[in-house]
Design a protein around this motif. Structure first.
Motif, mmCIF file in Angstrom:
data_model
loop_
_atom_site.group_PDB
_atom_site.id
_atom_site.type_symbol
_atom_site.label_atom_id
_atom_site.label_comp_id
_atom_site.label_asym_id
_atom_site.label_seq_id
_atom_site.Cartn_x
_atom_site.Cartn_y
_atom_site.Cartn_z
ATOM 1 N N ARG A 68 3.945 13.016 4.550
ATOM 2 C CA ARG A 68 4.534 13.370 3.254
ATOM 3 C C ARG A 68 5.799 14.196 3.437
ATOM 4 O O ARG A 68 6.806 13.991 2.764
ATOM 5 N N ARG A 69 5.739 15.115 4.400
ATOM 6 C CA ARG A 69 6.926 15.939 4.645
ATOM 7 C C ARG A 69 8.081 15.076 5.147
ATOM 8 O O ARG A 69 9.238 15.236 4.736
ATOM 9 N N LEU A 70 7.745 14.140 6.014
ATOM 10 C CA LEU A 70 8.774 13.278 6.612
ATOM 11 C C LEU A 70 9.479 12.417 5.579
ATOM 12 O O LEU A 70 10.692 12.221 5.641
ATOM 13 N N VAL A 71 8.757 11.909 4.603
ATOM 14 C CA VAL A 71 9.355 10.955 3.665
ATOM 15 C C VAL A 71 9.804 11.585 2.345
ATOM 16 O O VAL A 71 10.275 10.878 1.460
ATOM 17 N N ALA A 72 9.676 12.902 2.220
ATOM 18 C CA ALA A 72 10.077 13.551 0.968
ATOM 19 C C ALA A 72 11.538 13.226 0.664
ATOM 20 O O ALA A 72 12.412 13.391 1.512
ATOM 21 N N THR A 78 -0.955 11.705 5.122
ATOM 22 C CA THR A 78 -1.106 12.989 5.832
ATOM 23 C C THR A 78 0.011 13.939 5.413
ATOM 24 O O THR A 78 1.099 13.492 4.995
ATOM 25 N N PRO A 79 -0.236 15.245 5.562
ATOM 26 C CA PRO A 79 0.841 16.198 5.231
ATOM 27 C C PRO A 79 2.101 15.940 6.049
ATOM 28 O O PRO A 79 3.220 16.041 5.531
ATOM 29 N N ALA A 80 1.946 15.554 7.309
ATOM 30 C CA ALA A 80 3.124 15.337 8.164
ATOM 31 C C ALA A 80 3.944 14.154 7.658
ATOM 32 O O ALA A 80 5.179 14.200 7.625
ATOM 33 N N ARG A 107 0.854 -1.186 0.000
ATOM 34 C CA ARG A 107 0.000 0.000 0.000
ATOM 35 C C ARG A 107 0.893 1.241 0.000
ATOM 36 O O ARG A 107 1.234 1.788 1.039
ATOM 37 N N LEU A 108 1.317 1.630 -1.199
ATOM 38 C CA LEU A 108 2.244 2.763 -1.323
ATOM 39 C C LEU A 108 1.575 4.088 -0.979
ATOM 40 O O LEU A 108 2.252 5.079 -0.722
ATOM 41 N N ARG A 109 0.258 4.083 -0.952
ATOM 42 C CA ARG A 109 -0.448 5.297 -0.566
ATOM 43 C C ARG A 109 -0.271 5.620 0.914
ATOM 44 O O ARG A 109 -0.481 6.756 1.329
ATOM 45 N N ARG A 110 0.106 4.591 1.717
ATOM 46 C CA ARG A 110 0.175 4.770 3.169
ATOM 47 C C ARG A 110 1.038 5.986 3.548
ATOM 48 O O ARG A 110 0.675 6.793 4.383
ATOM 49 N N LEU A 111 2.195 6.105 2.879
ATOM 50 C CA LEU A 111 3.135 7.184 3.234
ATOM 51 C C LEU A 111 2.695 8.550 2.701
ATOM 52 O O LEU A 111 3.351 9.548 2.946
#
Ligand code: PBG
Length: 331
Positions: free
Chosen positions: A19-23, A15-17, A8-12
């Protein structure tokens, strides 16, 4: 039984938080360089019609531009000169009192080591025919005669105080010629930025307006063909062999594949130039209400970073540095 997706690649992305963490990619102000046009003989900044928000500046503006760049925390400014007089050999380029060399002097004095001062090293703004080199009897650009002028230009720009020379003329051997001249003059610390993979491009159109280019015809006999990626890589490797400290790919947005290939093979830093046409497209589309200006700018810069550029020359450098300082997301 429901067959659940195993990945489930959508998992990351949920949330905005997160998305910011894994950019994977981000941008910082120090990675941005602002191109600046300095025009001889004007007393106030003049807007460039094809590049909304960009101006030609009088020499007197240069200290304030340096202060703005320092305050924004960007990595440097890249100076271009727009002279009042042009001739067949581009003599204004090697004249210490020429507009570009004066601009370098003023910028270097204002910067006092707080910002890198970079200068375009090319003849196109200084020749009456608008080519990046001098012409031979056959009317074609004479590579080796041009190298002699570039070598003198390198020394004059270095003496004026430039930290980095942007070799943008696409002449074979330009890095070696400039390096040898600088070494002979004892200027061993001057950094050579080779515009190695510079493609002949319609996206330089607004720039030609900005520097009031007199060119008729095109630069296809020296700039790269858009069809060729391998050749772009070869150009970068040849420049590194000749002693380039940094290599560049340009235009950025239409050469992302080349940028990635050069980045994978380069032993030196790799930069990209988001050119005038890339700037103008977004500005004009946004002004027409077609796209979200801020997000389009952010996305274009992130894509260039993602492709491998460590530093980006962009006309939005100061504005985007402000966004980054404010913690705004780019895309
Ligand atoms: C050559 C030079 C050009 C640009 C940077 N250096 C013009 C050209 O090769 O035609 C283009 C930059 C831009 O379009 O923003 N001095």
């Amino acid at each position: 039984m429901t067959a659940f997706p195993t990945r489930r690649l959508r998992r990351l992305r949920s949330t905005p938080a997160l998305r910011r963490l894994v950019a994977e990619t981000d941008l910082t102000a120090r990675r941005l360089v602002l191109p600046v046009f300095v025009k001889e003989g004007i007393t106030a900044a003049q807007p460039i019609a094809t590049m909304p928000g960009v101006h030609q500046h009088p020499l007197e503006d240069v200290p304030a531009l340096v202060e703005a760049a320092v305050a924004a925390g960007i990595g440097g400014i890249m100076l271009f000169g727009v002279p009042s007089h042009r001739d067949a050999t581009g003599s204004g380029a090697t004249d210490p009192a020429g507009i570009l060399n004066r601009a370098i002097e003023v910028a270097a004095r204002a910067a006092v080591g707080r910002l890198t001062v970079q200068a375009d090293l090319c003849l196109d703004e200084f020749t009456d025919h608008g080519h990046c080199g001098v012409l031979g009897a056959d009317g074609a650009v004479d590579n080796d005669a041009t190298l002699e002028i570039y070598a003198r230009m390198a020394v004059v720009q270095a003496r004026a105080g430039a930290d980095i020379l942007g070799l943008s003329g696409m002449m074979d051997g330009q890095v070696a010629a400039c390096r040898a001249a600088l070494d002979t003059d004892g200027r061993t610390d001057v950094v050579l930025l080779a515009y190695s993979a510079k493609y002949a491009s319609a996206f330089y159109g607004p720039f030609r307006d900005a520097v009031e280019s007199t060119l008729t015809g095109d630069r296809r006999a020296y700039q790269l063909d858009a069809a060729n990626a391998r050749e772009g890589v070869q150009e970068a490797l040849a420049d590194i062999d000749e002693g380039a400290d940094i290599v560049m790919v340009k235009p950025a947005g239409t050469s992302l594949d080349v940028l990635t290939r050069v980045r994978d093979l380069s032993s030196v830093p790799v930069w990209a130039y988001q050119v005038s046409g890339e700037y103008a497209l977004i500005e004009h589309a946004a002004a027409s209400g077609l796209i979200d200006r801020g997000r389009a700018i952010g996305e274009s810069l992130l894509a260039i970073r993602r492709a491998g550029a460590e530093v980006i020359l962009t006309y939005w450098a100061i504005e985007v540095a402000g966004w980054l300082r404010a913690g705004r997301d780019l895309a």
